[in-house]
Design a protein around this motif. Structure first.
Motif, short mmCIF file in Angstrom:
data_model
loop_
_atom_site.label_atom_id
_atom_site.label_comp_id
_atom_site.label_asym_id
_atom_site.label_seq_id
_atom_site.Cartn_x
_atom_site.Cartn_y
_atom_site.Cartn_z
N ASN A 161 0.83 -0.91 -0.08
CA ASN A 161 0.04 -0.15 -0.01
C ASN A 161 0.95 1.31 0.16
O ASN A 161 0.28 2.33 -0.33
N ALA A 162 2.14 1.18 0.21
CA ALA A 162 2.87 2.30 0.19
C ALA A 162 3.87 2.22 -1.30
O ALA A 162 4.05 3.29 -1.52
N ALA A 163 4.11 1.13 -1.61
CA ALA A 163 4.86 1.03 -2.69
C ALA A 163 4.31 1.65 -4.15
O ALA A 163 4.67 1.82 -4.94
N ILE A 164 2.80 1.83 -3.77
CA ILE A 164 2.20 2.51 -5.06
C ILE A 164 2.70 3.91 -5.00
O ILE A 164 2.31 4.42 -6.11
N ILE A 165 3.40 4.52 -4.25
CA ILE A 165 4.07 5.80 -4.57
C ILE A 165 4.80 5.73 -5.87
O ILE A 165 4.99 6.74 -6.57
N GLU A 166 5.47 4.31 -6.06
CA GLU A 166 6.05 4.50 -7.32
C GLU A 166 5.21 3.57 -8.45
O GLU A 166 5.02 4.02 -9.47
N GLY A 167 4.17 2.84 -7.90
CA GLY A 167 3.52 1.89 -8.82
C GLY A 167 2.29 2.56 -9.42
O GLY A 167 2.06 2.11 -10.69
N SER A 168 2.11 3.87 -8.96
CA SER A 168 0.97 4.51 -9.70
C SER A 168 1.21 6.04 -9.78
O SER A 168 1.52 6.40 -8.77
N LYS A 169 1.52 6.55 -11.02
CA LYS A 169 2.13 7.82 -11.08
C LYS A 169 0.89 8.83 -10.86
O LYS A 169 0.71 9.84 -10.43
N VAL A 170 -0.46 8.36 -11.11
CA VAL A 170 -1.82 9.03 -10.88
C VAL A 170 -1.66 9.15 -9.27
O VAL A 170 -1.99 10.30 -8.69
N PHE A 171 -1.51 7.95 -8.64
CA PHE A 171 -1.45 8.16 -6.93
C PHE A 171 -0.49 9.14 -6.49
O PHE A 171 -1.08 10.07 -5.87
N SER A 172 0.69 8.96 -7.09
CA SER A 172 1.83 10.24 -6.53
C SER A 172 1.59 11.38 -6.97
O SER A 172 1.54 12.48 -6.13
N LYS A 173 1.20 11.78 -8.02
CA LYS A 173 0.63 13.06 -8.55
C LYS A 173 -0.50 13.80 -7.49
O LYS A 173 -0.41 14.72 -7.12
N ASN A 174 -1.33 12.79 -7.40
CA ASN A 174 -2.29 13.26 -6.57
C ASN A 174 -2.06 13.47 -5.14
O ASN A 174 -2.63 14.28 -4.41
N LEU A 175 -1.43 12.62 -4.56
CA LEU A 175 -0.84 12.77 -3.19
C LEU A 175 -0.02 14.21 -3.20
O LEU A 175 -0.20 15.02 -2.20
N MET A 176 0.86 14.50 -4.10
CA MET A 176 1.77 15.91 -4.14
C MET A 176 0.57 17.01 -4.25
O MET A 176 0.82 17.80 -3.49
N LYS A 177 -0.47 16.81 -4.85
CA LYS A 177 -1.26 17.99 -5.06
C LYS A 177 -2.02 18.35 -3.64
O LYS A 177 -2.16 19.31 -3.23
N LYS A 178 -2.50 17.06 -3.03
CA LYS A 178 -3.53 16.97 -1.90
C LYS A 178 -2.75 17.47 -0.81
O LYS A 178 -3.12 18.30 0.09
N TYR A 179 -1.23 17.50 -0.72
CA TYR A 179 -0.24 17.78 0.44
C TYR A 179 0.55 18.83 0.02
O TYR A 179 1.42 19.31 0.82
N GLY A 180 0.32 19.46 -0.87
CA GLY A 180 1.14 20.72 -1.39
C GLY A 180 2.58 20.57 -1.58
O GLY A 180 3.40 21.30 -1.23
N ILE A 181 2.94 19.49 -2.11
CA ILE A 181 4.36 18.96 -2.31
C ILE A 181 4.72 19.43 -3.89
O ILE A 181 3.83 18.90 -4.71
N PRO A 182 5.67 20.28 -3.97
CA PRO A 182 6.00 20.92 -5.26
C PRO A 182 6.19 19.58 -6.50
O PRO A 182 7.07 18.84 -6.19
N THR A 183 5.53 20.03 -7.38
CA THR A 183 5.78 18.78 -8.61
C THR A 183 5.24 19.80 -9.89
O THR A 183 4.70 20.89 -9.76
#
Ligand code: AMP
Ligand code: GLY
Length: 424
Positions: free
Chosen positions: A95-117
């Motif tokens: 459930n944490a490896a998804i940070i690499e496994g899905s780009k949609v997941f990681s992009k949405n995570l960064m947007k939600k938490y204000g991480i620059p991308t």
């Protein structure tokens, strides 16, 4: 202690050589390993994606600690399956490896938490993606959502190229199901930095920074590869940049994963671009980078097994992670033609004098001989008190290694040297 390392490339060889420095390690198994790794570990013919067999092997052989190194088994849940059987592991759960496994997941995570991308849009149907490209800023970057052997990113310099990229991913499925969903994002510019970091979900301790060289040919020309060489540290990663990354990217990422109920424990890899607006995340990987690991681990002064186990036991905060002040350079020797077509089966000769500097990625044993069996065959890493010294030492050591049709870049570290001259 009996250790099992899942994987079989240069990264795994570097991990195994470092783990061997710990006196408590009695045996290391590599699944599947390779002909070169066989000098340092017992290779077992089980593929890195064969989770069931990996678990059976670990249980049947009383493995004390497992390191799952590649992305595929991590994304497939190898750590979950091993931990369910009571095997202690280094590496994130599914459930944490998804940070690499899905780009949609990681992009949405960064947007939600204000991480620059980079700014981005997600598409699951081809018509909307093509329509969006009629007015999107060019150049643009098209990314397949899932794992694609590191090849799922296409930089498009024209609208037509971008549309072709979308069609090839969504219609022709060149990356299989990985391209069912795609991300189209803003094209960023600036020096790239790789930062690998240990995290136990409570604290995060970055390792020394590095620079990858992804293109096949000198001066960053030619096709994208799995990496043709690395240097560490990366001169673009100044103290100011590092501090900004810690505050705006590293800690927020750890917190974001916790908040999502997906605590990340293992090695979190940040692919960063240092833009005029500050550092931004290009990609996350859920594992050690390859070939970054071949320059980062040789500079690690702390005991790797101790650090890894502190991640597992969530005591990383009390554990020292120390790197030397020196520099390292790794030059990859590949089979000529890689990443396209290439021949294999050529004998590799490695002078005894440089054996400790060689990490083997694509070779198999044939009796006493070592034969090439892959595109990237091996990496030669040397250290130095300056970047220039490390680069020279690495190319010097490479001369003591040979195989027919060997190809390597002549300019690994050149860009880093230019950057460091600018910083001075
Ligand atoms: P890969 O290793 O195949 O994921 O390739 C990723 C590479 O594509 C990165 O190292 C960057 O050089 C480039 N890249 C990815 N995203 C962007 C972006 N938004 N802007 C510019 N370059 C990018
Ligand atoms: N060097 C980039 C990667 O490991 O994906």
């Amino acid at each position: 202690m009996k250790i099992m390392v899942v994987g079989g490339g240069g990264r795994e060889h570097a991990i195994i050589k470092k783990l061997k420095e710990n006196k408590n390690v009695t045996e290391i198994f590599a699944l599947p390993g390779n002909g070169g790794i066989a000098k340092d570990a017992t290779c077992v013919d089980i593929g890195a994606k064969d989770i069931e067999k990996i678990v059976d092997f670990a249980v049947g052989n009383n493995i004390d600690y497992a390191v799952v190194a590649p992305d595929d088994p991590l994304v497939l849940g190898a750590v979950d399956a091993l931990e369910d059987k009571g095997i202690k592991c280094f590496g994130p759960r599914k459930n944490a490896a998804i940070i690499e496994g899905s780009k949609v997941f990681s992009k949405n995570l960064m947007k939600k938490y204000g991480i620059p991308t980079a700014k981005y849009e997600v598409f699951s149907d081809i018509e909307s993606a093509l329509k969006y490209l009629d007015s999107a800023p060019i150049p643009t970057v098209v990314k397949a959502d899932g794992l694609a052997l590191g090849k799922g990113v296409i930089i498009a310099n024209t609208r037509d190229e971008a549309k072709d990229a979308v069609r090839s991913m969504m219609e022709d499925k060149i990356f299989g199901e990985s391209g069912s969903n795609i991300v189209i994002e803003e094209f960023l510019t600036g020096p790239e930095v790789s930062v690998l970091a240990f995290t136990d979900g409570k604290v995060i301790k970055p390792m020394v920074s590095s620079m990858d060289h992804k293109r096949a040919r000198d001066n960053d020309e030619g096709l994208n590869t799995g990496g043709m060489g690395t240097v560490a540290p990366n001169p673009a990663y100044t103290k100011e940049v590092a501090d900004e990354c810690m505050e705006k990217i590293f800690i927020p990422t750890v917190k974001a994963m916790n908040a999502e109920g997906r605590t990340f424990k293992g090695c979190l890899y940040f692919g960063l671009m240092i833009t005029d607006d500050g550092p931004k995340v290009i990609e996350y990987n859920c594992r050690f980078g390859d070939p970054e690991t071949q320059v980062v681990l040789p500079l690690l002064e702390s005991d790797l097994l101790t650090v890894m186990m502190s991640v597992t036991n969530e005591t990383l905060g009390e554990t020292e992670v120390k790197f030397s002040d020196g520099y390292a350079c790794c030059v990859i020797a590949a089979s000529d033609g890689y990443p396209g077509k290439y021949e294999t089966g050529f004998e590799i000769s490695i002078d005894k004098e440089v054996e400790d500097k060689v990490y083997v990625a694509g070779a198999k044993k044939d009796g006493d001989k070592l034969l090439t069996s892959g595109g990237r065959v091996l990496g030669v890493t040397a250290k130095g008190n300056t970047l220039e010294e490390a680069i020279n030492n690495s190319y010097k050591a490479l001369k003591k290694v040979s195989f027919k049709n060997a190809y390597y870049r002549k300019d690994i570290g050149k860009k880093a040297l230019e950057l460091s001259n600018k910083e001075d």
